[in-house]
Design a protein around this motif. Structure first.
Motif, PDB file in Angstrom:
ATOM      1  N   ALA A   5       2.100  -1.527  -3.456  1.00  0.00           N
ATOM      2  CA  ALA A   5       1.868  -1.753  -2.031  1.00  0.00           C
ATOM      3  C   ALA A   5       0.614  -0.951  -1.715  1.00  0.00           C
ATOM      4  O   ALA A   5       0.188  -0.120  -2.518  1.00  0.00           O
ATOM      5  CB  ALA A   5       3.059  -1.290  -1.195  1.00  0.00           C
ATOM      6  N   PRO A   6      -0.043  -1.207  -0.572  1.00  0.00           N
ATOM      7  CA  PRO A   6      -1.285  -0.485  -0.298  1.00  0.00           C
ATOM      8  C   PRO A   6      -1.141   1.031  -0.456  1.00  0.00           C
ATOM      9  O   PRO A   6      -0.391   1.682   0.266  1.00  0.00           O
ATOM     10  CB  PRO A   6      -1.593  -0.873   1.153  1.00  0.00           C
ATOM     11  N   GLY A   7      -1.830   1.568  -1.466  1.00  0.00           N
ATOM     12  CA  GLY A   7      -1.845   3.010  -1.670  1.00  0.00           C
ATOM     13  C   GLY A   7      -0.606   3.593  -2.297  1.00  0.00           C
ATOM     14  O   GLY A   7      -0.478   4.817  -2.404  1.00  0.00           O
ATOM     15  N   VAL A   8       0.358   2.735  -2.750  1.00  0.00           N
ATOM     16  CA  VAL A   8       1.618   3.222  -3.313  1.00  0.00           C
ATOM     17  C   VAL A   8       1.663   2.885  -4.804  1.00  0.00           C
ATOM     18  O   VAL A   8       1.599   1.708  -5.177  1.00  0.00           O
ATOM     19  CB  VAL A   8       2.835   2.610  -2.598  1.00  0.00           C
ATOM     20  N   GLY A  55      -4.477   7.823  -2.468  1.00  0.00           N
ATOM     21  CA  GLY A  55      -3.273   7.006  -2.423  1.00  0.00           C
ATOM     22  C   GLY A  55      -2.256   7.597  -1.469  1.00  0.00           C
ATOM     23  O   GLY A  55      -2.200   8.816  -1.264  1.00  0.00           O
ATOM     24  N   ALA A  56      -1.439   6.733  -0.898  1.00  0.00           N
ATOM     25  CA  ALA A  56      -0.426   7.202   0.044  1.00  0.00           C
ATOM     26  C   ALA A  56       0.726   7.890  -0.670  1.00  0.00           C
ATOM     27  O   ALA A  56       1.327   8.831  -0.132  1.00  0.00           O
ATOM     28  CB  ALA A  56       0.099   6.033   0.872  1.00  0.00           C
ATOM     29  N   GLU A  57       1.053   7.424  -1.895  1.00  0.00           N
ATOM     30  CA  GLU A  57       2.273   7.927  -2.545  1.00  0.00           C
ATOM     31  C   GLU A  57       2.229   7.617  -4.030  1.00  0.00           C
ATOM     32  O   GLU A  57       1.724   6.574  -4.451  1.00  0.00           O
ATOM     33  CB  GLU A  57       3.489   7.237  -1.916  1.00  0.00           C
ATOM     34  N   LEU A  58       2.770   8.526  -4.825  1.00  0.00           N
ATOM     35  CA  LEU A  58       3.026   8.292  -6.240  1.00  0.00           C
ATOM     36  C   LEU A  58       4.488   8.588  -6.511  1.00  0.00           C
ATOM     37  O   LEU A  58       4.984   9.678  -6.187  1.00  0.00           O
ATOM     38  CB  LEU A  58       2.160   9.188  -7.130  1.00  0.00           C
TER      39      LEU A  58
END
Length: 245
Positions: free
Chosen positions: A33-36, A156-159
């Motif tokens: 997903a965007p940035g995930v 990125g928003a999340e890893l």
């Protein structure tokens, strides 16, 4: 804040972190997903390895790296030698862990150290460095040529890794290209995920001569291991904080 400067990447000499590690893994390095990004899958043959920097000083090769501060296991019986200042994490070179291993001595030094992480790390950053190999020996044989490292950084928003989510993160993709004075070049790609005040939380290394920046088969995959069971522990560790060719 999604930016990492030198003070937010401390080098804790003698300390280690545990990572789940394994070879020949299918990976998805593009965001789901965007940035995930999702590297949370556990594998039954994952080992738990302890990775950390060791002060440079007593190693047989230490005198060859006057600017070097620490070494990290780089896999294959090699150490990566680094130093860090306010501008970058620098790769000084590589060396075999023993001076005369059965495969022959390896000692890689450069005309100038190569910046692996340029500070401050931030979204959209790109950089490229090419340095000449100096007095370099690979498996007992002399080698002339160059090493090039190209890098790009994305926020990125999340890893997601097993049992843990890091947010926000910085993805650092590098392509290391070794070009001997005779013969063709060889490249290797590495994707690092970095978290402020923590450092590297995941890495995926490609096979040699990988054309795709978001490769789908990792020759080596490593993710931060929270509360890993001791029965899965394995030694020696592999890999380092940087991305030598």
């Amino acid at each position: 804040d999604g930016i990492i400067d030198e003070s937010e990447l401390p080098i804790a000499l003698g300390a280690t972190l545990d990572f789940y590690a394994g070879s020949d893994r299918s990976v998805t390095l593009s965001p789901r997903a965007p940035g995930v990004y999702d590297l949370s899958k556990l594998y039954p043959d994952d080992a738990v390895v302890a990775v950390g920097p060791v002060q440079l000083g007593s190693q047989w090769y230490a005198s060859q790296f006057p600017e070097g501060q620490f070494a990290v296991d780089a896999g294959g019986g090699l150490d990566g030698i680094y130093h860090q200042d306010a501008t970058a994490l620098w790769l000084d070179g590589q060396a075999s862990q023993t001076e005369n291993p059965p495969a022959g001595k390896t000692l890689v030094t450069y005309a100038n150290p190569i910046p692996i992480l340029r500070f401050p790390l931030h979204d959209g950053e790109t950089y490229s460095t090419t340095e000449a190999l100096v007095n370099t020996t690979i498996d007992g044989l002399p080698l002339q040529g160059t090493d090039e490292v190209d890098a790009d950084v994305a926020l990125g928003a999340e890893l997601d890794v097993p049992y843990v989510q890091f947010s926000p993160i910085l993805r650092v993709r590098t392509n290391s290209i070794r070009t001997p004075s005779t013969g063709g070049s060889v490249n290797k790609r590495v994707t690092l995920f970095m978290f402020e005040c923590f450092g590297e939380v995941a890495r995926a290394e490609s096979n040699e001569n990988e054309p795709d920046a978001d490769f789908t088969t990792a020759a080596y995959l490593r993710r931060f291991a929270l509360g890993a069971p001791s029965e899965n522990r394995s030694a020696p560790p592999r890999g380092g904080v940087g991305v030598g060719p």
